[in-house]
Design an enzyme around this catalytic site. Sequence first.
Site, PDB file in Angstrom:
ATOM      1  N   GLU A  42       0.803  -1.138  -0.173  1.00 41.61           N
ATOM      2  CA  GLU A  42       0.127  -0.056  -0.074  1.00 41.61           C
ATOM      3  C   GLU A  42       0.818   1.170   0.174  1.00 41.61           C
ATOM      4  OE1 GLU A  42      -3.617   2.310   2.491  1.00 41.61           O
ATOM      5  OE2 GLU A  42      -2.760   0.433   3.323  1.00 41.61           O
ATOM      6  N   ARG A 276       6.364 -13.105   9.505  1.00 41.93           N
ATOM      7  CA  ARG A 276       6.743 -11.700   9.738  1.00 41.93           C
ATOM      8  C   ARG A 276       8.389 -11.550   9.987  1.00 41.93           C
ATOM      9  NH1 ARG A 276       2.245  -7.204  11.334  1.00 41.93           N
ATOM     10  NH2 ARG A 276       3.864  -6.061  10.182  1.00 41.93           N
ATOM     11  N   LYS A 286       3.880   0.795  10.483  1.00 48.66           N
ATOM     12  CA  LYS A 286       3.685   1.905   9.724  1.00 48.66           C
ATOM     13  C   LYS A 286       3.286   3.074  10.473  1.00 48.66           C
ATOM     14  CE  LYS A 286       3.759   0.459   4.822  1.00 48.66           C
ATOM     15  NZ  LYS A 286       3.119   0.774   3.654  1.00 48.66           N
TER      16      LYS A 286
END
Length: 571
Positions: A42, A276, A286
């Site tokens: 994104e 992750r 983020k």
Amino acid sequence: MAEITNNSTEERKSNSFVEQLIEADLQEGKNAGRIQTRFPPEPNGYIHIGHAKAICMDFGAAEKYGGICNLRFDDTNPSKEDTEYVDAIMEDIKWLGFSWANVYYASDYFQQLWDLAIWMIENDLAYVDEQTSEEIAAQKGTPSTPGQESPFRNRPIEESLALFKHMNTAEAVEGSMVLRAKLDMTSDNMHFRDPVIYRIIHTPHHRTGTKWHAYPMYDFAHGQSDYFEGVTHSICTLEFVPHRPLYDKLVDLLKVMRGEGDNLHDNRPRQIEFNRLNLTYTVMSKRKLLALVNEKLVSGWDDPRMPTVCGMRRRGYSAQSIRNFIKMIGYTKFDALNDYALLEAAVREDLNARSCRVSAVLNPVKLIITNYPEGQTEDLEAINNPENEADGSHLITFSRELWIERDDFMEEAPKKFFRLSPDREVRLKNAYIIKCTGCKKDGEGNVEEIYAEYDPTSKSGMEGANRKVKGTLHWVSTAHCRQAEVRLYDRLFSVENPGADERDFRELLNPTSLTVLKNCYVEEYAAEMKAGDFLQFQRIGYFTPDADTTPEHLVFNRTVGLKDTWAKQNK
């Protein structure tokens, strides 16, 4: 990454369970032997080392098995996205050494996704809900208790259609209504309990402007985008495991709408999840990284303390060292907290092979060689990289007055101090053996100058140079060096796992994560280097010129020390 498409089976041997699953699909003939992956960030921030792990898998697997990997920007939330992030993400992927086959955007499919939503409403598979987000969340229940149906769940199809079309107008009020898929409010999987698939956002989109006011949610856009593009393996992280049934369901609905539903499982992208990348003394959120930037707690997204790819590049990490670290920790089905020291070890190993050795003095004190002729200089050969003979050498000027590290001198030294002290000998790197004869102090007892005599027969390469001494010091000539600013970077947070700490993450910042030294000196050869070059300041650590450096004002960033001193300091 090396081309291995036509390599032998042994050379293509899997090193992860993800690749083993891909190989199993190839052996079974799925997707006609075709491999296609995608990296779908994104564009709402700069990518970090966690994204780099996904990049290495998405692009690496496609390359390894002769497939392609596309770059697709998940631009479904214009309130947080910007073309600045699009450009930065592309730059970082290229720097890591990967190339995409095509560039796509989720916004490429807005009309097709809209058409699917309309079809779902018409077939009583979706409805417009006018409850608040809080009311919807409360009615979803818990993993152990079923959800409650919305009072709008069974509203007439024509009414939902009209309201959905109204959602895509400038008059619609943000938050006043959403479109929800009509699935199963009693499902054990919370994501199946009538998920929201469209919401109202009036922020202009960076590509489509004000054409759309209703935007698809990630779960609604993601699987369909994969299917539109022909993705065979949708590789993502473990938090998407519970999303997988919804991913499959929505793709199946798309296939039914398109008349491709006879064999729903054929050609459906296969979602595979891996763990992750989490690092000690670091946050990957983020939201938190954006807060650090906006609140000026760091200098920007490329601050060398940030876990962003651009920050690590500015700090002096090589792309290969990041890829080596990711390969070292591997891909599993279990989340883990990786020690930052492992990353630094990978960086050291790679930079040791590629860095040019130069001399720099960070905490200078003057050394005067009293028996060396005044005004005389010598150009001495310095090997650029002992690990690679092809890197050649350069010249460094020797003179009567030198700068050395203040810590390399001790007036009253213990026996195991193998550096400079009165009546002791040391070798000056690439030059002569010297013997300390004394020092001069100021009124407060601080050493101002150190005096020594050199042995003219002990120059490196001479017969007398074979005389053994226990210490070797680096130096720069006071008249043949450049003053520089040196920035010493360390871990951004002072606690091992700031992401799991209940305190505000701002309180956990390491107050000594940046130390700026103004009065440093580097040899003239180092002043010719530019941002992105890899240097080893001999006996100190690995450094790189910062983007702030100019011919008039040199700035160097410490990438990593020669040894791991953090663990020792924090025992």
